[in-house]
Design an enzyme around this catalytic site. Structure first.
Site, mmCIF file in Angstrom:
data_model
loop_
_atom_site.group_PDB
_atom_site.id
_atom_site.type_symbol
_atom_site.label_atom_id
_atom_site.label_comp_id
_atom_site.label_asym_id
_atom_site.label_seq_id
_atom_site.Cartn_x
_atom_site.Cartn_y
_atom_site.Cartn_z
ATOM 1 N N ILE A 175 -8.267 2.166 5.027
ATOM 2 C CA ILE A 175 -7.873 1.455 3.910
ATOM 3 C C ILE A 175 -7.979 -0.091 3.696
ATOM 4 O O ILE A 175 -7.816 -0.727 4.847
ATOM 5 C CB ILE A 175 -6.269 1.746 3.448
ATOM 6 N N ASP A 196 -6.930 -3.567 2.623
ATOM 7 C CA ASP A 196 -5.916 -4.035 1.906
ATOM 8 C C ASP A 196 -5.866 -5.503 1.715
ATOM 9 O O ASP A 196 -6.543 -5.983 0.799
ATOM 10 C CB ASP A 196 -4.644 -3.589 2.530
ATOM 11 N N THR A 197 -5.206 -6.193 2.823
ATOM 12 C CA THR A 197 -5.388 -7.809 2.571
ATOM 13 C C THR A 197 -6.952 -8.171 2.955
ATOM 14 O O THR A 197 -7.276 -9.490 2.714
ATOM 15 C CB THR A 197 -4.451 -8.374 3.630
ATOM 16 N N GLY A 198 -7.617 -7.277 3.649
ATOM 17 C CA GLY A 198 -9.096 -7.748 4.060
ATOM 18 C C GLY A 198 -8.933 -8.213 5.622
ATOM 19 O O GLY A 198 -10.071 -8.446 5.883
ATOM 20 N N LEU A 199 -7.793 -8.557 6.144
ATOM 21 C CA LEU A 199 -7.757 -9.154 7.414
ATOM 22 C C LEU A 199 -8.343 -8.475 8.536
ATOM 23 O O LEU A 199 -9.359 -8.836 9.175
ATOM 24 C CB LEU A 199 -6.294 -9.326 7.669
HETATM 25 P P1 IMP Z 1 -5.569 -5.065 6.146
HETATM 26 O O1 IMP Z 1 -6.052 -5.691 7.249
HETATM 27 O O2 IMP Z 1 -4.408 -5.628 5.372
HETATM 28 O O3 IMP Z 1 -6.754 -5.123 4.832
HETATM 29 O O4 IMP Z 1 -5.048 -3.463 6.179
HETATM 30 C C1 IMP Z 1 -5.730 -2.896 6.873
HETATM 31 C C2 IMP Z 1 -4.660 -1.923 7.565
HETATM 32 O O5 IMP Z 1 -3.530 -1.878 7.284
HETATM 33 C C3 IMP Z 1 -5.386 -0.535 7.442
HETATM 34 O O6 IMP Z 1 -6.235 -0.314 8.446
HETATM 35 C C4 IMP Z 1 -4.179 0.332 7.839
HETATM 36 O O7 IMP Z 1 -3.883 0.686 9.013
HETATM 37 C C5 IMP Z 1 -2.878 -0.479 7.333
HETATM 38 N N1 IMP Z 1 -2.515 -0.200 5.783
HETATM 39 C C6 IMP Z 1 -2.719 -1.132 4.654
HETATM 40 N N2 IMP Z 1 -2.263 -0.750 3.661
HETATM 41 C C7 IMP Z 1 -1.808 0.585 4.077
HETATM 42 C C8 IMP Z 1 -1.072 1.687 3.366
HETATM 43 O O8 IMP Z 1 -0.938 1.584 2.208
HETATM 44 N N3 IMP Z 1 -0.395 2.578 4.006
HETATM 45 C C9 IMP Z 1 -0.736 2.679 5.432
HETATM 46 N N4 IMP Z 1 -1.326 1.693 6.074
HETATM 47 C C10 IMP Z 1 -1.817 0.683 5.552
#
Ligand code: IMP
Ligand code: MG
Length: 185
Positions: A107, A109-112
């Protein structure tokens, strides 16, 4: 006490967002698109564990190309919130030079996560690099990142199932759903 079955776990969901059939259909479409784009290549798949486990297992079995699989453990979440800090276990001596690389996560989400890992792979000068995610949340990103393959766009809410967890639980749900948070502990 009777042990909870998978269908018992589904009762902890507020609602099902994407059911098993819809996931399977979309993954077949994504696999066909990737197979067509990478024809004639050996693809190095970099899969971010644990969240992408089920997505990667189902997608790769439908890609009709030679594949090398690299799994990385990446984590940035605690509970339902991103901590803003990413931990990745990069193996020593890894190289992506001149390779055809497909980076997969559950997924966006923030893109980090994707932006950091994508930039790191890019610094190894692969011949080709694309990202694929099963889900992309409609929200402002803390870090800009492109994912060329997206399974489903969803609203900005916390989801579990099909690999995605809440504090380590709910990964084994066959569907993707929104958690009833008061029944999650
Ligand atoms: P980002 O680095 O914020 O883009 O998030 C990516 C990671 O956060 C993903 O690989 C997930 O492991 C976790 N994550 C983000 N959103 C969700 C969610 O709604 N449910 C479960 N895991 C999430
Ligand atoms: Mg993850």
């Amino acid at each position: 006490m009777k042990k909870k079955t998978v269908s018992g776990v589904i009762k902890d969901l507020q609602r099902i967002l994407i059911d098993e059939k819809a996931i399977e259909k979309r993954i077949r479409e994504m696999a066909a698109e990737i197979s067509a784009e990478c024809t004639g290549k050996v693809v190095t798949v970099v899969a971010l564990m644990d969240g992408s486990l089920f997505f990667v297992a189902d997608l790769l079995r439908r890609i009709d190309l030679p594949i090398k699989l690299v799994t990385l453990c990446a984590s940035s979440y605690h509970g339902t919130k991103s901590t803003g800090k990413l931990t990745v276990n990069w193996p020593a001596n890894i190289s992506f030079k001149d390779e055809t690389v497909l980076l997969l996560d559950d997924i966006l989400d923030t893109g980090l996560t994707l932006s950091e890992i994508r930039a790191h792979i890019e610094s190894h000068q692969p011949a080709w690099l694309r990202c694929g995610v099963l889900l992309s949340k409609r929200r402002e990103r803390a870090r800009e990142v492109t994912s060329e393959y997206i399974g489903f766009e969803i609203e900005d809410e916390f989801v579990v199932g099909y690999g995605m967890d809440y504090n380590g639980r709910f990964r084994n749900l066959p569907c993707i759903g929104v958690l009833q948070l008061d029944s999650a502990d």
